[in-house]
Each structure stands twice: as structure tokens, then as C-alpha cells.
Design a protein around this motif. Structure first.
Motif, PDB file in Angstrom:
ATOM      1  N   THR A 193       5.513  -0.292  -4.702  1.00 57.19           N
ATOM      2  CA  THR A 193       5.876   0.193  -3.370  1.00 57.19           C
ATOM      3  C   THR A 193       5.409   1.622  -3.166  1.00 57.19           C
ATOM      4  O   THR A 193       4.917   1.986  -2.089  1.00 57.19           O
ATOM      5  CB  THR A 193       7.400   0.114  -3.180  1.00 57.19           C
ATOM      6  N   ARG A 194       5.555   2.434  -4.193  1.00 53.97           N
ATOM      7  CA  ARG A 194       5.118   3.821  -4.107  1.00 53.97           C
ATOM      8  C   ARG A 194       3.612   3.907  -3.900  1.00 53.97           C
ATOM      9  O   ARG A 194       3.113   4.743  -3.146  1.00 53.97           O
ATOM     10  CB  ARG A 194       5.515   4.542  -5.397  1.00 53.97           C
ATOM     11  N   ALA A 195       2.874   3.021  -4.559  1.00 57.76           N
ATOM     12  CA  ALA A 195       1.418   3.074  -4.505  1.00 57.76           C
ATOM     13  C   ALA A 195       0.855   2.482  -3.214  1.00 57.76           C
ATOM     14  O   ALA A 195      -0.089   3.030  -2.639  1.00 57.76           O
ATOM     15  CB  ALA A 195       0.828   2.346  -5.703  1.00 57.76           C
ATOM     16  N   TYR A 196       1.436   1.376  -2.743  1.00 56.48           N
ATOM     17  CA  TYR A 196       0.813   0.640  -1.643  1.00 56.48           C
ATOM     18  C   TYR A 196       1.664   0.567  -0.378  1.00 56.48           C
ATOM     19  O   TYR A 196       1.256  -0.070   0.596  1.00 56.48           O
ATOM     20  CB  TYR A 196       0.462  -0.776  -2.106  1.00 56.48           C
ATOM     21  N   GLY A 197       2.824   1.201  -0.395  1.00 49.06           N
ATOM     22  CA  GLY A 197       3.642   1.189   0.807  1.00 49.06           C
ATOM     23  C   GLY A 197       4.471  -0.080   0.914  1.00 49.06           C
ATOM     24  O   GLY A 197       4.298  -1.021   0.131  1.00 49.06           O
TER      25      GLY A 197
END
Length: 232
Positions: free
Chosen positions: A89-93
Motif C-alpha cells: 500500500t505504501r509503494a503503490y497506493g
């Protein structure tokens, strides 16, 4: 019996120790260590542009590696799934992250089911022990597809053992995957939505699990009362 149980426990620790040793050895390689340090700094940066630049530099390898991580975690749970979800989630939203997590979860469930079907109870006993194997086996036999759905809807529980046991118990693949898909969908959305706050994520998982457990207990109580009345 005691000797067999001790041998199984020793084999389980040997496998886990071997996996940890291999991962540690790989992480100590200079290039790998440099990449991990860079990745950690980018994924924990307060500046979204830094995170996005790092993710873009990975190209197609980034999503593929994360999906492969979910499959590996489902078959051999070394890293908690929540950690992988938070990183994704942090990397790709939230939107791309949700898709990657959901696809990884479904592929991991299928891989765990297939592994359980091929290797059966021997692998399950080695990974989680005889007591856990028996409990989950009894749960699957008693509740079937509804049990799979129930476990999936309770994020404080791990569904990894359920995948293996469902395969070992020869549960039909299509109903198993449909129940997995139905249960993983709302839970994945919830965890992705709350993953940026550890406290909110913890409470969200606890509340959802408590609601599902309460509903399941209520249904069991109603069935028991109806059965008592019919006998009376």
C-alpha cells in the motif's frame, strides 16, 4: 508417539531455521544489502515523491515481486501478511495496492491448497504441529466452505493453515476459491484502507473479527436451540 512428535517438531524448526538462514545469507550480499537499505529508506520516507520514484524505477519487477511474496508467505509463512500489505500500500497506493494484495492473496490461497493436496497432512504436521493440524482439520470437516469464509473474514486469524488443510481434506477447489474470494475482498479493502495507521489497523482487525465471531456464535446458538426444540 512422543518420539514421532519430537521428530516432527525438530524437522519443523530445521525447515524454518534453514529458510531464515538462506534469507539472511542473501540479505548479507553487498548488492542485496544496498538495495534493501535503499528500499527501506524510500518506502518509509515522509516524502511521497521519493517513494514513487523508487517504485517507478522497479518497473514491472516491483508488482511481480510483491505478488510472489504473497504466494511465498501463504505457502511458508515467515513474514506476516500485514507487513506485506503495508509495504504494498505504501509503494503503490490504495487502489493499485489493493489489486496487488488481492491477486497475491488469491494466488497464495491456490498455491497453499495445491501444496496441501499434493503433500497432505505430513507437510501440515511439519509446519504447524499435530495439535493445530487436528483442530483445523476438525474445523474444516464441521463447517466446510462456511468455515473457509469465516476464517477469511477474521483478519486476526491466519488463513494459511486453512489453505493447506482444505487441500489435504480434498475440499472441492472451486467452492474453496469462491469462499476465499468472497472473504478476502472486504478484509483486503479494510486492511489496505487502515494500513497507514498501525493503531487503526489493529483496532479495525479486532473489531471485524469480533463481529464475525459474534455472528457465527449467534448462528450456532440458534441452530442448537432449534435442534433442541425438534428433539423435544
Amino acid at each position: 508417539m512422543t518420539a514421532a512428535r519430537h521428530s516432527t517438531r525438530s524437522l519443523r524448526w530445521l525447515i524454518l531455521g534453514g529458510v531464515v538462514a538462506v534469507l539472511t545469507s542473501v540479505a548479507l550480499l553487498p548488492d542485496v544489502r544496498a538495495f534493501l537499505i535503499t528500499a527501506f529508506g524510500a518506502l518509509t520516507s515522509r516524502d511521497p515523491s521519493v517513494t514513487r520514484a523508487f517504485v517507478d524505477s522497479l518497473g514491472w519487477a516491483g508488482p511481480l515481486a510483491l505478488v510472489a511474496g504473497f504466494v511465498l508467505q501463504a505457502v511458508l509463512p515467515v513474514l506476516p501478511a500485514v507487513v506485506l500489505i503495508a509495504v504494498t500500500t505504501r509503494a503503490y497506493g490504495p487502489y493499485e495496492g489493493f489489486l496487488l494484495v488481492y491477486v497475491g492473496t488469491m494466488l497464495g490461497a491456490a498455491a497453499g491448497y495445491g501444496l496441501g493436496r499434493v503433500l497432505g497432512d505430513t507437510l501440515i504436521r511439519t509446519l504447524v504441529g499435530e495439535r493445530t493440524r487436528v483442530k483445523v482439520h476438525e474445523f474444516v470437516e464441521r463447517h466446510g466452505i462456511q468455515g473457509v469464509l469465516m476464517i477469511r473474514l477474521m483478519p486476526v486469524l491466519s488463513a494459511d493453515v486453512m489453505n493447506l488443510v482444505a487441500g489435504a481434506a480434498r475440499m472441492e477447489f472451486r467452492p474453496f476459491m469462491l469462499a476465499t474470494a468472497a472473504g478476502a475482498l472486504p478484509v483486503t479493502a479494510l486492511v489496505v484502507w487502515l494500513s497507514e495507521s498501525g493503531e487503526r489497523l489493529l483496532w479495525g482487525m479486532i473489531i471485524l473479527s469480533a463481529v464475525v465471531a459474534t455472528v457465527a456464535a449467534g448462528r450456532a446458538l440458534i441452530r442448537r436451540r432449534r435442534a433442541g426444540r425438534s428433539l423435544g
